[in-house]
Design an enzyme around this catalytic site. Structure first.
Site, PDB file in Angstrom:
ATOM      1  N   GLY A  59      88.136   0.198 -45.238  1.00 27.08           N
ATOM      2  CA  GLY A  59      88.600  -0.573 -46.381  1.00 27.08           C
ATOM      3  C   GLY A  59      88.447  -2.076 -46.168  1.00 27.08           C
ATOM      4  CG  HIS A  93      98.123   4.391 -49.085  1.00 30.57           C
ATOM      5  ND1 HIS A  93      96.883   3.874 -49.366  1.00 30.57           N
ATOM      6  CD2 HIS A  93      98.522   3.809 -47.917  1.00 30.57           C
ATOM      7  CE1 HIS A  93      96.547   2.997 -48.446  1.00 30.57           C
ATOM      8  NE2 HIS A  93      97.515   2.945 -47.532  1.00 30.57           N
ATOM      9  CB  ALA A 134     101.785   7.164 -43.794  1.00 30.34           C
ATOM     10  CD  GLN A 162      90.656  -1.888 -39.006  1.00 27.68           C
ATOM     11  OE1 GLN A 162      91.700  -1.955 -38.380  1.00 27.68           O
ATOM     12  NE2 GLN A 162      90.472  -1.002 -39.959  1.00 27.68           N
ATOM     13  CB  SER A 175      99.982  -1.365 -46.985  1.00 24.78           C
ATOM     14  OG  SER A 175     100.453  -1.311 -45.652  1.00 24.78           O
ATOM     15  CB  SER A 176     100.875   3.297 -44.097  1.00 30.67           C
ATOM     16  OG  SER A 176      99.648   3.936 -44.351  1.00 30.67           O
ATOM     17  CG  HIS A 179      94.767   6.106 -46.255  1.00 31.48           C
ATOM     18  ND1 HIS A 179      96.125   5.991 -46.394  1.00 31.48           N
ATOM     19  CD2 HIS A 179      94.437   5.369 -45.162  1.00 31.48           C
ATOM     20  CE1 HIS A 179      96.605   5.220 -45.441  1.00 31.48           C
ATOM     21  NE2 HIS A 179      95.602   4.820 -44.677  1.00 31.48           N
TER      22      HIS A 179
END
Ligand code: AMP
Length: 273
Positions: A144, A31, A29, A150, A182-183, A34
């Site tokens: 990111g 955007h 998905a 993360q 964000s997705s 990404h």
């Protein structure tokens, strides 16, 4: 662009590659966030590999694994336009064994903040990222800052396991009005979309306070919480780059993080000071 589904096949194909490999793991998905990672990878490497895999092991029971947006056709077009060389789209059964060796996130830093609210989430993240890095064996892998904890834990894994990859930290891409891309933003209705702006607004306010000389973490947090009142806040936290809590802001070494629910949609955002 070659689209490859099987890990072993991708490994074989990449063995013949000459030069540097830049890798961007995603859940699809796609955007602008990404795409900024992909563009950076394209600029800095001879070959670019992108993976799209909605990783079941990082979702907790009751989370949005089933309804997570899947847009493979559009993603393929975007990757072609971005001049990606290899798009890796494994199936769950291609990449997971039934009873496999497991990676566990560190006991402390893997179970605070996101890890406290989503216990086990980072175990799943590290399991899949470890696999993907071993399959692709990239020179550089792009992540990111949007997912700051993360990113920290992936760097820690690479360090702890002496893995041979350079982790590249990429800036957060935002909508014009400040909302971090964000997705999951597609879940928001118009009213929620407006309310969600309070998250970036609270972070901007924090940055402004710091610019004005306010260095006390409690003062900054309470101003932020005030702005975030209409939302269902999970945490507002101010840590150093090592994810230790701070009492006073340390310039160039601080991250301010927010997680909040807007309606049923859980959003995270942060700012690096
Ligand atoms: P995801 O598909 O959500 O797993 O994200 C894949 C990669 O894109 C992760 O490294 C994310 O941190 C990164 N990413 C997601 N949203 C953004 C954003 N708004 N700006 C920069 N990077 C992002």
């Amino acid at each position: 662009m070659r689209i490859v589904q099987h890990p072993i096949e991708l490994k074989k194909e990449l063995k013949n590659v000459k030069g540097s490999i830049g890798f961007v793991p995603t859940m699809g998905a796609l955007h602008e966030g990404h795409l900024s990672l992909i563009k950076k990878a394209r600029d800095e490497n001879d070959v670019v590999v992108v993976s799209i895999f909605v990783n079941p092991t990082q979702f907790l029971p009751g989370e949005d694994f089933n309804k997570y947006p899947r847009k493979l056709e559009a993603d393929i077009k975007l990757c072609e336009l971005a001049k990606v060389d290899f798009l890796f789209t494994p199936n769950i059964d291609d990449i997971y064994d039934k009873d496999e060796v497991l990676i566990k996130a560190p006991n402390i830093k893997g179970y605070i903040l996101e890890g406290f609210n989503r216990p086990g989430h980072f175990d799943g993240v590290l399991q899949i990222v470890n696999k993907l890095l071993n399959i692709v064996n990239p020179t550089n892998a792009y992540f990111g800052k949007k997912d700051a904890q993360q990113l920290y834990l992936i760097k820690k894994m690479v360090n702890n396991f002496y893995m041979d990859v350079n982790i590249v930290e990429c800036d957060i891409i935002r909508e014009k009005d400040g909302l971090a891309m964000s997705s999951r933003n597609v879940y928001l209705n118009d009213e929620e979309r407006q309310k969600a702006l309070l998250i970036s607004k609270s972070l901007k306010r924090a940055a402004k306070l710091i610019m004005q000389g306010v260095m006390n973490v409690q003062d900054i947090k309470s101003e932020m919480l005030n702005i975030l009142k209409p939302l269902d806040v999970e945490y507002v936290e101010i840590v150093n780059r090592n994810f230790d809590k701070l009492d006073k802001i340390e310039i160039d070494y601080t991250i301010i993080l927010v997680a909040a629910k807007v309606g049923t949609t859980r959003l995270i955002d942060n700012i690096w000071i």
